[in-house]
Motif scaffolding. Structure first.
Motif, PDB file in Angstrom:
ATOM      1  N   THR A   1     -78.979  25.017 -65.883  1.00  0.00           N
ATOM      2  CA  THR A   1     -79.506  25.811 -64.775  1.00  0.00           C
ATOM      3  C   THR A   1     -79.378  27.316 -65.010  1.00  0.00           C
ATOM      4  O   THR A   1     -80.347  28.046 -64.792  1.00  0.00           O
ATOM      5  N   PRO A   2     -78.244  27.817 -65.485  1.00  0.00           N
ATOM      6  CA  PRO A   2     -78.181  29.259 -65.770  1.00  0.00           C
ATOM      7  C   PRO A   2     -79.169  29.678 -66.865  1.00  0.00           C
ATOM      8  O   PRO A   2     -79.741  30.767 -66.814  1.00  0.00           O
TER       9      PRO A   2
ATOM     10  N   TYR B   1     -84.069  32.637 -68.483  1.00  0.00           N
ATOM     11  CA  TYR B   1     -85.255  32.727 -69.326  1.00  0.00           C
ATOM     12  C   TYR B   1     -86.573  32.412 -68.620  1.00  0.00           C
ATOM     13  O   TYR B   1     -87.631  32.583 -69.199  1.00  0.00           O
ATOM     14  N   LEU B   2     -86.531  31.978 -67.401  1.00  0.00           N
ATOM     15  CA  LEU B   2     -87.760  31.654 -66.687  1.00  0.00           C
ATOM     16  C   LEU B   2     -88.547  32.905 -66.302  1.00  0.00           C
ATOM     17  O   LEU B   2     -89.767  32.858 -66.184  1.00  0.00           O
ATOM     18  N   PHE B   3     -87.861  34.023 -66.156  1.00  0.00           N
ATOM     19  CA  PHE B   3     -88.516  35.254 -65.726  1.00  0.00           C
ATOM     20  C   PHE B   3     -88.402  36.366 -66.772  1.00  0.00           C
ATOM     21  O   PHE B   3     -88.400  37.538 -66.438  1.00  0.00           O
ATOM     22  N   ILE B   4     -88.333  35.977 -68.038  1.00  0.00           N
ATOM     23  CA  ILE B   4     -88.229  36.973 -69.116  1.00  0.00           C
ATOM     24  C   ILE B   4     -89.618  37.514 -69.461  1.00  0.00           C
ATOM     25  O   ILE B   4     -90.636  36.891 -69.140  1.00  0.00           O
TER      26      ILE B   4
ATOM     27  N   ILE C   1     -91.685  27.998 -72.861  1.00  0.00           N
ATOM     28  CA  ILE C   1     -90.697  26.993 -73.236  1.00  0.00           C
ATOM     29  C   ILE C   1     -89.797  26.666 -72.052  1.00  0.00           C
ATOM     30  O   ILE C   1     -89.510  25.492 -71.769  1.00  0.00           O
ATOM     31  N   ALA C   2     -89.339  27.687 -71.349  1.00  0.00           N
ATOM     32  CA  ALA C   2     -88.471  27.473 -70.186  1.00  0.00           C
ATOM     33  C   ALA C   2     -89.198  26.679 -69.107  1.00  0.00           C
ATOM     34  O   ALA C   2     -88.620  25.766 -68.506  1.00  0.00           O
ATOM     35  N   LYS C   3     -90.474  26.988 -68.869  1.00  0.00           N
ATOM     36  CA  LYS C   3     -91.232  26.240 -67.859  1.00  0.00           C
ATOM     37  C   LYS C   3     -91.404  24.779 -68.271  1.00  0.00           C
ATOM     38  O   LYS C   3     -91.301  23.873 -67.440  1.00  0.00           O
TER      39      LYS C   3
END
Length: 76
Positions: A4-5, A10-13, A21-23
């Motif tokens: 989760t962290p 990385y979801l909003f990088i 990749i994160a999505k």
């Protein structure tokens, strides 16, 4: 450290490749976790299927289906 962290970081990088990749990991989160937790694999089944397909490719010119069945029964 859980996933989760990592997702939050990385979801909003800014880098679009890392974001994609994160999505993808968020969408397939349960599959990723079950793959990491459970040691089970269908590798043996896939290997047998691959052997059968290989034999079928090699034996495509033969007319006798019994010959192909005898060859595939050896794989088991």
């Amino acid at each position: 450290m859980g996933l989760t962290p990592w997702f939050d970081r990385y979801l909003f990088i800014d880098c679009s490749a890392v974001r994609r990749i994160a999505k993808a990991l968020v969408i397939g989160r349960e599959a990723v976790l079950s793959c990491a937790i459970f040691p089970y694999s269908d590798g043996v089944k896939e290997e047998t299927n691959n052997k059968i397909k290989l034999i079928k490719r090699r034996e495509y010119r033969y007319r006798n289906i019994l010959h192909i069945r005898l060859k595939t029964s050896i794989c088991r």
